[in-house]
Design an enzyme around this catalytic site. Sequence first.
Site, short mmCIF file in Angstrom:
data_model
loop_
_atom_site.label_atom_id
_atom_site.label_comp_id
_atom_site.label_asym_id
_atom_site.label_seq_id
_atom_site.Cartn_x
_atom_site.Cartn_y
_atom_site.Cartn_z
N CYS A 1 3.37 9.38 -34.10
CA CYS A 1 2.88 10.67 -33.70
C CYS A 1 1.63 10.87 -34.41
CB CYS A 1 3.95 11.87 -34.43
SG CYS A 1 5.47 12.00 -33.72
N CYS B 1 -0.35 14.80 -28.47
CA CYS B 1 0.36 13.52 -28.20
C CYS B 1 -0.47 12.48 -28.42
CB CYS B 1 1.11 13.64 -26.85
SG CYS B 1 0.08 13.69 -25.53
N THR B 2 -0.22 11.30 -27.65
CA THR B 2 -1.19 10.41 -27.97
C THR B 2 -2.18 10.20 -26.83
OG1 THR B 2 0.66 8.84 -28.92
CG2 THR B 2 -1.50 7.74 -28.12
N GLY B 3 -1.65 10.00 -25.44
CA GLY B 3 -2.66 10.06 -24.36
C GLY B 3 -3.09 11.33 -23.71
N ASN B 4 -2.48 12.45 -24.20
CA ASN B 4 -2.81 13.70 -23.45
C ASN B 4 -2.79 13.78 -22.05
OD1 ASN B 4 -5.41 16.17 -23.57
ND2 ASN B 4 -3.37 16.60 -23.66
N SER B 5 -1.80 12.99 -21.39
CA SER B 5 -1.97 12.98 -20.10
C SER B 5 -0.57 13.72 -19.34
CB SER B 5 -2.07 11.39 -19.58
OG SER B 5 -1.06 10.81 -19.81
N CYS B 6 0.50 13.58 -20.16
CA CYS B 6 1.60 13.78 -19.56
C CYS B 6 2.62 14.89 -20.39
CB CYS B 6 2.45 12.54 -19.55
SG CYS B 6 3.95 12.54 -18.49
N ARG B 7 3.54 14.40 -21.35
CA ARG B 7 4.10 15.46 -22.06
C ARG B 7 3.37 16.80 -22.71
NH1 ARG B 7 6.32 11.10 -25.78
NH2 ARG B 7 4.21 10.32 -25.42
N SER B 8 2.32 16.54 -23.36
CA SER B 8 1.59 17.79 -23.96
C SER B 8 0.88 18.58 -23.03
CB SER B 8 0.57 17.07 -24.79
OG SER B 8 -0.28 16.08 -23.93
N SER C 1 -4.18 21.60 -25.31
CA SER C 1 -3.53 20.28 -25.64
C SER C 1 -4.45 19.12 -25.88
CB SER C 1 -2.49 19.92 -24.55
OG SER C 1 -2.99 19.79 -23.40
N ASP D 1 8.77 9.44 -22.99
CA ASP D 1 7.47 9.29 -22.35
C ASP D 1 7.73 8.94 -21.00
OD1 ASP D 1 4.82 9.17 -21.02
OD2 ASP D 1 3.94 8.18 -22.66
N CYS E 1 5.41 13.62 -29.31
CA CYS E 1 5.64 12.16 -29.06
C CYS E 1 7.12 11.79 -29.28
CB CYS E 1 4.70 11.27 -30.09
SG CYS E 1 4.61 12.00 -31.74
N THR F 1 -7.59 19.60 -18.57
CA THR F 1 -8.39 18.16 -18.91
C THR F 1 -7.59 17.62 -20.02
OG1 THR F 1 -9.69 19.52 -20.50
CG2 THR F 1 -10.38 19.37 -18.20
N ASP G 1 -8.00 15.93 -23.39
CA ASP G 1 -9.11 15.98 -24.34
C ASP G 1 -8.94 15.23 -25.65
OD1 ASP G 1 -10.64 17.81 -22.94
OD2 ASP G 1 -9.74 19.27 -23.34
#
Length: 142
Positions: free
Chosen positions: A86, A7-14, A32, A103, A79, A60, A62
């Site tokens: 995406c 995903c974009t930020g790799n902080s939530c959905r992924s 992820s 998101d 995304c 983490t 990444d």
Amino acid sequence: MKVLILCTGNSCRSQMAHGFLQSFDKRIQVESAGTEASGKLNRKAVKAMAEIGLDISGHTSDSVEKYLNDEWDYVITVCGGANESCPAFIGKVKNRLHMGYDDPSHAVGTDEFIWSEFERVRDEIKEGFWKLYENDIKPQLG
């Protein structure tokens, strides 16, 4: 079996998808990453997963750059909305999939509403990745 969730930020959905897929079968190597990795996990995503017994707090956030030289059985983008682009993955991939989710970190409103969005998206990710596991990944694992 190697799976990369993007995903974009790799902080939530992924991160949630990563947690679910890894919990379904320990034989799957799941990673992820994000095109613009935030470097940290979304606290509400961690809490939403803990609420159902999955601990992703050790994950983490990444950059996708870390994984470009690896070969992958699946690269899955998560995304969602029309305003979101995406990420494209240019590495070696057998199967590219897109499984779009809203998101929840962009939800606006009361604390209760925002939390309900995290729970809704978490549950949608669980359902979507369970179907993928049952129908596509598990049969390949034997």
